[in-house]
Design a protein around this motif. Structure first.
Motif, PDB file in Angstrom:
ATOM      1  N   HIS A   1       0.836  -1.203   0.000  1.00 55.45           N
ATOM      2  CA  HIS A   1       0.000   0.000   0.000  1.00 55.45           C
ATOM      3  C   HIS A   1       0.873   1.257   0.000  1.00 55.45           C
ATOM      4  CE1 HIS A   1      -3.437   2.584   0.692  1.00 55.45           C
ATOM      5  NE2 HIS A   1      -2.730   3.178   1.634  1.00 55.45           N
ATOM      6  N   LEU A   2       1.942   1.245   0.774  1.00 52.66           N
ATOM      7  CA  LEU A   2       2.829   2.414   0.822  1.00 52.66           C
ATOM      8  C   LEU A   2       3.491   2.644  -0.531  1.00 52.66           C
ATOM      9  CD1 LEU A   2       4.403   1.816   4.339  1.00 52.66           C
ATOM     10  CD2 LEU A   2       2.555   3.395   3.731  1.00 52.66           C
ATOM     11  N   TYR A   3       3.924   1.572  -1.196  1.00 48.93           N
ATOM     12  CA  TYR A   3       4.498   1.722  -2.533  1.00 48.93           C
ATOM     13  C   TYR A   3       3.442   2.189  -3.541  1.00 48.93           C
ATOM     14  CZ  TYR A   3       9.106  -0.077  -1.358  1.00 48.93           C
ATOM     15  OH  TYR A   3      10.377  -0.227  -0.839  1.00 48.93           O
ATOM     16  N   ASN A   4       2.195   1.735  -3.373  1.00 53.20           N
ATOM     17  CA  ASN A   4       1.112   2.218  -4.246  1.00 53.20           C
ATOM     18  C   ASN A   4       0.881   3.714  -4.039  1.00 53.20           C
ATOM     19  OD1 ASN A   4       0.726  -0.345  -5.286  1.00 53.20           O
ATOM     20  ND2 ASN A   4      -1.041  -0.816  -3.990  1.00 53.20           N
ATOM     21  N   GLU A   5       0.916   4.164  -2.803  1.00 54.18           N
ATOM     22  CA  GLU A   5       0.767   5.593  -2.512  1.00 54.18           C
ATOM     23  C   GLU A   5       1.896   6.388  -3.166  1.00 54.18           C
ATOM     24  OE1 GLU A   5      -1.829   7.306  -0.023  1.00 54.18           O
ATOM     25  OE2 GLU A   5      -2.501   5.821  -1.501  1.00 54.18           O
ATOM     26  N   HIS A   6       3.090   5.828  -3.143  1.00 60.69           N
ATOM     27  CA  HIS A   6       4.235   6.471  -3.802  1.00 60.69           C
ATOM     28  C   HIS A   6       4.008   6.532  -5.315  1.00 60.69           C
ATOM     29  CE1 HIS A   6       8.291   7.577  -4.846  1.00 60.69           C
ATOM     30  NE2 HIS A   6       8.413   6.468  -5.572  1.00 60.69           N
ATOM     31  N   ALA A   7       3.535   5.430  -5.902  1.00 61.80           N
ATOM     32  CA  ALA A   7       3.293   5.385  -7.349  1.00 61.80           C
ATOM     33  C   ALA A   7       2.234   6.402  -7.764  1.00 61.80           C
ATOM     34  CB  ALA A   7       2.857   3.978  -7.756  1.00 61.80           C
ATOM     35  N   ARG A   8       1.284   6.685  -6.880  1.00 57.53           N
ATOM     36  CA  ARG A   8       0.232   7.684  -7.158  1.00 57.53           C
ATOM     37  C   ARG A   8       0.721   9.115  -6.910  1.00 57.53           C
ATOM     38  NH1 ARG A   8      -2.881   4.186  -3.580  1.00 57.53           N
ATOM     39  NH2 ARG A   8      -3.863   2.616  -4.868  1.00 57.53           N
ATOM     40  N   GLY A   9       1.955   9.246  -6.419  1.00 59.37           N
ATOM     41  CA  GLY A   9       2.506  10.575  -6.151  1.00 59.37           C
ATOM     42  C   GLY A   9       2.066  11.160  -4.825  1.00 59.37           C
ATOM     43  N   LYS A  10       1.511  10.344  -3.946  1.00 55.44           N
ATOM     44  CA  LYS A  10       1.010  10.835  -2.665  1.00 55.44           C
ATOM     45  C   LYS A  10       2.033  10.757  -1.536  1.00 55.44           C
ATOM     46  CE  LYS A  10      -3.805   9.820  -3.654  1.00 55.44           C
ATOM     47  NZ  LYS A  10      -5.026   9.169  -3.162  1.00 55.44           N
ATOM     48  N   LEU A  11       2.953   9.790  -1.616  1.00 57.20           N
ATOM     49  CA  LEU A  11       3.949   9.583  -0.564  1.00 57.20           C
ATOM     50  C   LEU A  11       5.341   9.623  -1.182  1.00 57.20           C
ATOM     51  CD1 LEU A  11       4.655   8.825   2.385  1.00 57.20           C
ATOM     52  CD2 LEU A  11       4.384   6.422   1.718  1.00 57.20           C
ATOM     53  N   VAL A  12       6.210  10.456  -0.627  1.00 53.56           N
ATOM     54  CA  VAL A  12       7.578  10.587  -1.131  1.00 53.56           C
ATOM     55  C   VAL A  12       8.464   9.563  -0.423  1.00 53.56           C
ATOM     56  CG1 VAL A  12       9.572  12.128  -1.363  1.00 53.56           C
ATOM     57  CG2 VAL A  12       7.242  13.054  -1.563  1.00 53.56           C
ATOM     58  N   LEU A  13       9.118   8.723  -1.223  1.00 53.14           N
ATOM     59  CA  LEU A  13      10.067   7.740  -0.701  1.00 53.14           C
ATOM     60  C   LEU A  13      11.462   8.108  -1.179  1.00 53.14           C
ATOM     61  CD1 LEU A  13       8.165   4.404  -1.480  1.00 53.14           C
ATOM     62  CD2 LEU A  13       8.100   5.754   0.616  1.00 53.14           C
ATOM     63  N   LYS A  14      12.467   7.794  -0.371  1.00 51.18           N
ATOM     64  CA  LYS A  14      13.863   8.039  -0.736  1.00 51.18           C
ATOM     65  C   LYS A  14      14.671   6.789  -0.434  1.00 51.18           C
ATOM     66  CE  LYS A  14      13.562  12.933   0.034  1.00 51.18           C
ATOM     67  NZ  LYS A  14      14.370  14.096  -0.013  1.00 51.18           N
ATOM     68  N   LYS A  15      15.829   6.686  -1.047  1.00 54.59           N
ATOM     69  CA  LYS A  15      16.752   5.590  -0.782  1.00 54.59           C
ATOM     70  C   LYS A  15      17.944   6.137  -0.007  1.00 54.59           C
ATOM     71  CE  LYS A  15      15.478   1.695  -2.754  1.00 54.59           C
ATOM     72  NZ  LYS A  15      15.272   0.485  -1.970  1.00 54.59           N
ATOM     73  N   ALA A  16      18.347   5.389   1.014  1.00 51.22           N
ATOM     74  CA  ALA A  16      19.517   5.764   1.813  1.00 51.22           C
ATOM     75  C   ALA A  16      20.242   4.476   2.174  1.00 51.22           C
ATOM     76  CB  ALA A  16      19.097   6.519   3.067  1.00 51.22           C
ATOM     77  N   GLY A  17      21.403   4.271   1.580  1.00 53.64           N
ATOM     78  CA  GLY A  17      22.179   3.076   1.878  1.00 53.64           C
ATOM     79  C   GLY A  17      21.434   1.785   1.583  1.00 53.64           C
ATOM     80  N   GLY A  18      20.648   1.783   0.526  1.00 55.68           N
ATOM     81  CA  GLY A  18      19.914   0.588   0.148  1.00 55.68           C
ATOM     82  C   GLY A  18      18.584   0.416   0.869  1.00 55.68           C
ATOM     83  N   ARG A  19      18.280   1.295   1.807  1.00 55.60           N
ATOM     84  CA  ARG A  19      17.015   1.225   2.541  1.00 55.60           C
ATOM     85  C   ARG A  19      16.060   2.269   2.004  1.00 55.60           C
ATOM     86  NH1 ARG A  19      17.932   0.669   8.847  1.00 55.60           N
ATOM     87  NH2 ARG A  19      16.132  -0.677   8.662  1.00 55.60           N
ATOM     88  N   THR A  20      14.796   1.940   1.980  1.00 54.97           N
ATOM     89  CA  THR A  20      13.772   2.909   1.588  1.00 54.97           C
ATOM     90  C   THR A  20      13.320   3.631   2.844  1.00 54.97           C
ATOM     91  OG1 THR A  20      13.065   1.461  -0.201  1.00 54.97           O
ATOM     92  CG2 THR A  20      11.543   3.191   0.458  1.00 54.97           C
ATOM     93  N   ILE A  21      13.349   4.962   2.787  1.00 59.85           N
ATOM     94  CA  ILE A  21      12.976   5.776   3.944  1.00 59.85           C
ATOM     95  C   ILE A  21      11.924   6.801   3.553  1.00 59.85           C
ATOM     96  CG2 ILE A  21      15.236   5.481   5.045  1.00 59.85           C
ATOM     97  CD1 ILE A  21      15.848   8.410   4.201  1.00 59.85           C
ATOM     98  N   VAL A  22      11.245   7.320   4.568  1.00 58.01           N
ATOM     99  CA  VAL A  22      10.285   8.408   4.408  1.00 58.01           C
ATOM    100  C   VAL A  22      10.732   9.513   5.353  1.00 58.01           C
ATOM    101  CG1 VAL A  22       7.874   9.115   4.596  1.00 58.01           C
ATOM    102  CG2 VAL A  22       8.428   6.773   3.907  1.00 58.01           C
ATOM    103  N   MET A  23      10.993  10.689   4.813  1.00 55.94           N
ATOM    104  CA  MET A  23      11.381  11.813   5.655  1.00 55.94           C
ATOM    105  C   MET A  23      10.196  12.182   6.551  1.00 55.94           C
ATOM    106  SD  MET A  23      14.455  12.178   4.695  1.00 55.94           S
ATOM    107  CE  MET A  23      14.917  13.621   5.643  1.00 55.94           C
TER     108      MET A  23
END
Length: 81
Positions: free
Chosen positions: A39-61
């Motif tokens: 669901h979180l990745y779907n929210e990201h795909a819809r442009g609603k949730l910003v995800l970032k990569k840090a050292g191979g981990r997916t994070i949310v500021m």
């Protein structure tokens, strides 16, 4: 009695010295919201949730998380039958 926070179950840090988290890993977001990883990745795909990569981990500021939570819609009260 001093209040403390456990960090990674190895180190006890006095609460007054703990900085506010600036980001969350996906597992933390899942635990806080009850939403699945998909669901979180779907929210990201819809442009609603910003995800970032840090050292191979997916994070949310933290500020992106708060913005996303604030974008949720209110539910209208049910009409009486």
């Amino acid at each position: 009695m001093q209040t403390s926070v456990k960090h990674r179950k190895l180190l006890t840090i006095p609460k007054e010295m703990v900085m506010e988290l600036r980001f969350y890993v996906m597992k933390q977001v899942m635990e806080m919201t009850g939403f699945s990883r998909q669901h979180l990745y779907n929210e990201h795909a819809r442009g609603k949730l910003v995800l970032k990569k840090a050292g191979g981990r997916t994070i949310v500021m933290a500020e992106d998380f708060e913005r996303w939570i604030g974008s949720f819609h209110n539910v209208a009260p049910a009409k009486a039958a």
